[in-house]
Motif scaffolding. Structure first.
Motif, PDB file in Angstrom:
ATOM      1  N   ASN A  86       4.826  36.345 -25.409  1.00 28.06           N
ATOM      2  CA  ASN A  86       4.086  36.671 -24.189  1.00 28.06           C
ATOM      3  C   ASN A  86       2.720  37.246 -24.577  1.00 28.06           C
ATOM      4  O   ASN A  86       2.500  38.453 -24.500  1.00 28.06           O
TER       5      ASN A  86
ATOM      6  N   PRO B 183      11.098  37.703 -23.943  1.00 26.61           N
ATOM      7  CA  PRO B 183      10.442  38.834 -24.615  1.00 26.61           C
ATOM      8  C   PRO B 183      11.021  40.182 -24.214  1.00 26.61           C
ATOM      9  O   PRO B 183      11.033  41.119 -25.010  1.00 26.61           O
ATOM     10  N   GLU B 184      11.532  40.277 -22.967  1.00 25.96           N
ATOM     11  CA  GLU B 184      12.094  41.556 -22.518  1.00 25.96           C
ATOM     12  C   GLU B 184      13.334  41.925 -23.329  1.00 25.96           C
ATOM     13  O   GLU B 184      13.595  43.108 -23.584  1.00 25.96           O
TER      14      GLU B 184
ATOM     15  N   ILE C 128      12.055  43.414 -26.473  1.00 22.35           N
ATOM     16  CA  ILE C 128      11.571  44.780 -26.238  1.00 22.35           C
ATOM     17  C   ILE C 128      12.743  45.753 -26.116  1.00 22.35           C
ATOM     18  O   ILE C 128      12.702  46.871 -26.649  1.00 22.35           O
TER      19      ILE C 128
ATOM     20  N   TYR D 160       5.000  46.809 -23.309  1.00 27.92           N
ATOM     21  CA  TYR D 160       5.121  46.343 -24.687  1.00 27.92           C
ATOM     22  C   TYR D 160       4.303  47.272 -25.591  1.00 27.92           C
ATOM     23  O   TYR D 160       4.707  47.592 -26.713  1.00 27.92           O
TER      24      TYR D 160
ATOM     25  N   ALA E 117       8.064  39.775 -29.217  1.00 30.17           N
ATOM     26  CA  ALA E 117       7.847  39.794 -27.763  1.00 30.17           C
ATOM     27  C   ALA E 117       6.394  39.494 -27.429  1.00 30.17           C
ATOM     28  O   ALA E 117       6.097  38.723 -26.508  1.00 30.17           O
ATOM     29  N   MET E 118       5.474  40.089 -28.179  1.00 31.26           N
ATOM     30  CA  MET E 118       4.047  39.866 -27.926  1.00 31.26           C
ATOM     31  C   MET E 118       3.639  38.437 -28.258  1.00 31.26           C
ATOM     32  O   MET E 118       2.726  37.884 -27.630  1.00 31.26           O
TER      33      MET E 118
ATOM     34  N   ASN F  41      -0.122  37.476 -23.244  1.00 29.09           N
ATOM     35  CA  ASN F  41      -0.748  38.320 -22.218  1.00 29.09           C
ATOM     36  C   ASN F  41       0.253  39.389 -21.768  1.00 29.09           C
ATOM     37  O   ASN F  41       0.581  39.516 -20.592  1.00 29.09           O
ATOM     38  N   TYR F  42       0.729  40.138 -22.727  1.00 24.61           N
ATOM     39  CA  TYR F  42       1.837  41.070 -22.513  1.00 24.61           C
ATOM     40  C   TYR F  42       1.431  42.260 -21.635  1.00 24.61           C
ATOM     41  O   TYR F  42       0.290  42.699 -21.640  1.00 24.61           O
TER      42      TYR F  42
ATOM     43  N   ASN G 245       4.456  35.278 -17.833  1.00 28.62           N
ATOM     44  CA  ASN G 245       3.260  36.110 -17.677  1.00 28.62           C
ATOM     45  C   ASN G 245       2.028  35.493 -18.334  1.00 28.62           C
ATOM     46  O   ASN G 245       0.913  35.634 -17.837  1.00 28.62           O
ATOM     47  N   SER G 246       2.248  34.848 -19.465  1.00 31.85           N
ATOM     48  CA  SER G 246       1.119  34.338 -20.229  1.00 31.85           C
ATOM     49  C   SER G 246       0.671  32.953 -19.792  1.00 31.85           C
ATOM     50  O   SER G 246      -0.442  32.541 -20.098  1.00 31.85           O
TER      51      SER G 246
END
Length: 729
Positions: free
Chosen positions: A526, A496-497, A500, A533, A522-523, A528-529, A279-280
């Protein structure tokens, strides 16, 4: 609160998830036998006390740090002897950390930094090794004839000051002032290596100066640690930029994105690396960006970039790994060949990148990387298209993602990662309340998610364990959620999931402070979470009782993404409990525009919220619902007006008033005398008891009246619960 100084030993089994996956029954039997016949007798001999066992781990308290360290070394020595007689796949190896520190005693359990440091040391210890803190070393240095190697000071997670670390060796120390011959040769070799490295670095610096500094070539803009938006991790950190699609054929974007996603997914499974989530990095897709910019914005040292050109069944891939701090190439490679060989190429690239960064790729990591790939290229392309759509986190793209992911499973019925992704997409519909937009009610997607979880379990991957953990968290099965989330992280530490999912499991089981650490990880993975999150972070803060911070987190999340509907209800609840009722009501009306007063008041009873706490911590979910109920009330309904209604209204309105006073919680403290009077009215008694319990400690004046009711047949259980809340909160 009782405190005492104690020596704490923390231990866990290396590769427990792998052993359990290979043969669960055999692993459990061997672990039980090892504990009973080897470990427990040694603990007893050193006067230790087992505080608790945690599946693959243990926490043990000693009154003497000499006993603690001696016990740790004996356990590791005996385990090494036992393992020497066993094949590798049957060996049990422990990591052990020992600390001397202050602990808080609660019943048979112990808490505090003294325990936390021991647990962190255990996590840093080598398989079969013992790591101790400086406080422990200071006590045992001259009392135990072991070899102690100082590893320097290190900052441990959630520990304010750096901790001195010492590795303990079972061999007796050499006489004072002497150095063992083998070690002396190692020191001499290390000196030669350092000298050679220095010469290489000097030569490299001269070469770099010729390219960068003398104007003979174009300047290379390097990244700066000082300009990093986030601090560099303590392991090699990598961001994989979306590969450039160089194909002349139309419709090859999904194939190219899939190449990028596979490399991210594979590299993230390597525990020795820190890998930024897709995502990021995909925010840079199609944009001309500098390597230094990417490194500084994402807080990484290395950036992988490349290009893909496909023509029919032929494909060319170019890739290069760049050190952003120097501008130099760490590794580069190229592949020309058939599309059918692309998975093997990816494996080669990953192995070479790992080798270039001087990180070990374990057998388990190799197996997990291979397991995630299907044999069918078309199925892989369908999956990549669906996964890309799912990661946009909106209703329209989620619907399209479901279609593509279903196609992937039709093309390859054993595609475990595709089943797991479908389950995630269905859960996202439920959590974000997108059912009507997708033409079905949320329960349809709820049960569909369960079906896909079961299919994913047949072909397990790290993603399937993440999905299982999410389902367990939704249903309040906290131990299962924590176990499955732990398996996911073990197989894919950079997912990251999975972090979470662990955060959810911790929040609903009463450990929201620890949950925040996993959300933060997680943040960081990622930057650009997505908004879920934010949901996990805000609800952890809410569970801790930090309403002000929770409101700021939810509010910022909504400003960051105005379409994040999953944040509307918790934000409305928190604002209402902070007394900002007008803002809370506006948020509720934004959630369900034009629904009317009656519809607003029905919202808490008709919607499925994102998690279900276990029985012991169900009050967190209850408080969240009560906040939404307050937000839905007309603004002229206040604690004062409800008191008046309770005193003068008809029986039905009195009942409603009593119940609503409970929704206000501690803010209804002024109504305690009125509610105590209501205890005398039979048809109001239960509602009044529950309202007093929700008010909590400010309702202490009601304790005598509640004590008198705790043995009553119909309401005694409610009176006891209310007393517990008032006394213990």
């Amino acid at each position: 609160m009782e405190r005492r100084l104690a020596a704490i030993l923390a231990a866990d089994i290396v590769g427990y998830s792998r052993l359990m996956e290979a043969d669960e029954a055999d692993t459990l039997a061997r672990l039980k036998s090892t504990r009973e016949n080897l470990i427990n007798p040694k603990i007893a001999a050193h006067k230790g006390r087992i505080v608790k066992l945690m599946g693959d781990g243990a926490l043990i308290e000693f009154s003497s740090v000499v006993d603690a360290v001696g016990c740790a070394v004996e356990i590791q020595r005996t385990m090494a002897e036992c393992n020497a007689e066993l094949p590798k796949e049957k060996q049990l190896e422990f990591r052990i950390g020992v600390n001397l520190g202050d602990v808080i005693v609660e019943g048979q359990d112990i808490y505090g930094d003294g325990v936390n440091v021991a647990a962190r040391l255990e996590g840093l210890a080598e398989p079969g090794g013992v790591l101790i803190s400086g406080t422990a070393f200071d006590q045992v240095e001259r009392k135990l004839d072991f070899e102690f190697e100082f590893l320097g000071e290190q900052k441990l997670k959630n520990i304010e000051k750096p901790v001195r670390l010492y590795r303990v060796g079972p061999r007796a120390r050499a006489a004072s002032g002497t150095v063992p011959a083998k070690r002396k040769r190692h020191i001499e070799w290390r000196r030669l290596t350092v000298a050679a490295t220095a010469l290489i670095l000097i030569a490299g610096g001269v070469a770099l100066w010729k390219v960068v500094g003398d104007g003979s070539g174009p300047p290379v803009e390097v990244a700066s640690r000082e300009r990093m938006a986030l601090p560099l991790p303590d392991k090699p950190s990598v961001a994989v930029l979306p590969f450039t699609n160089m194909s002349d054929e139309a419709g090859q974007e999904a194939f190219t994105d899939g190449m990028t996603d596979d490399l991210i997914t594979d590299l993230s499974k390597v525990s020795g690396l820190f890998v930024i989530a897709r995502n990021s990095t995909f925010v840079y897709r199609g944009k001309p960006v500098k390597i230094s910019q990417v490194a500084e914005e994402l807080g990484v040292r290395y950036v992988l970039e490349g290009s893909v050109r496909r023509a029919g069944e032929q494909v060319r891939v170019n890739a290069q790994l760049i050190d952003a701090l120097t501008g130099g190439h760490v590794w580069a490679d190229r592949f020309d060949g058939n599309v059918a060989d692309i998975f093997a190429v990816q494996d080669v690239f990953v192995a070479k990148i790992v080798e270039a960064l001087k990180v070990n790729l374990t057998t388990t990591e190799k197996t997990e990387i291979a397991r995630a790939k299907p044999d069918n290229i078309a199925a892989k392309e369908a999956f990549e298209e669906g996964w890309s759509l799912y990661l946009r986190y909106n209703a329209k793209d989620t619907a399209a993602a479901i279609t593509s992911l279903k196609k992937a499973t039709e093309l390859d019925p054993e595609y475990g990662r595709a089943y797991a992704a479908l389950a995630l997409a269905y859960f996202r519909v439920v959590e974000s309340l997108w059912g009507k937009e997708l033409g079905r009610d949320e329960p349809y997607f709820w049960w569909g998610a369960h079906d896909y979880v079961e299919l994913a379990k047949k072909y397990p991957t790290s993603l399937s364990y993440t999905v299982e953990a999410s389902r367990d968290a939704y249903e309040g099965r906290t131990e299962d959620a924590r176990r499955n989330a732990g398996r996911a992280i073990a197989l894919d530490p950079n997912d990251p999931e999975a972090h979470i999912a662990t955060a959810w499991a911790l929040t609903i089981s009463g450990e929201p402070a620890e949950a925040l650490n996993f959300v933060a990880t997680a943040m960081r993975l990622n930057p650009n979470y997505p908004s879920h999150y934010v949901l996990a972070r805000g609800l952890a803060l809410f569970a801790m009782g930090d309403l002000k911070q929770a409101a700021e987190v939810f509010g910022e999340g909504v400003r960051r993404n105005p379409d994040a509907t999953a944040l509307f209800l918790p934000l409305s609840s928190v604002l209402a409990q902070l007394g900002r009722r007008e803002e809370a009501r506006q948020m509720l009306e934004k959630f369900r525009p034009g629904i009317g007063q009656k519809g607003l008041e029905n919202i808490p009873d008709t919607l499925h919220l994102s998690f279900k706490s276990d029985y012991e911590h169900a009050s967190v979910r209850e408080r969240l619902n009560d906040g939404v109920r307050i937000a839905a009330l007309p603004l002229d309904v206040t604690v004062t007006s409800l008191e008046a209604e309770l005193e003068t209204g008809n029986p039905l309105s009195q009942l409603y008033a009593t119940r609503r006073l409970g929704w206000f919680g501690p803010a209804a403290a002024q109504a305690v005398p009125t509610l105590v009077e209501a205890l005398k009215v039979e048809h109001l008694r239960r509602e009044a008891i529950e309202a007093l319990g929700k008010i909590g400690p400010p309702a202490r004046a009601a304790i005598p009246a509640l004590v008198a009711l705790q043995n009553e047949a119909l309401v005694g259980i409610y009176a006891k619960d209310a007393l517990s809340r008032i006394r213990d909160n």
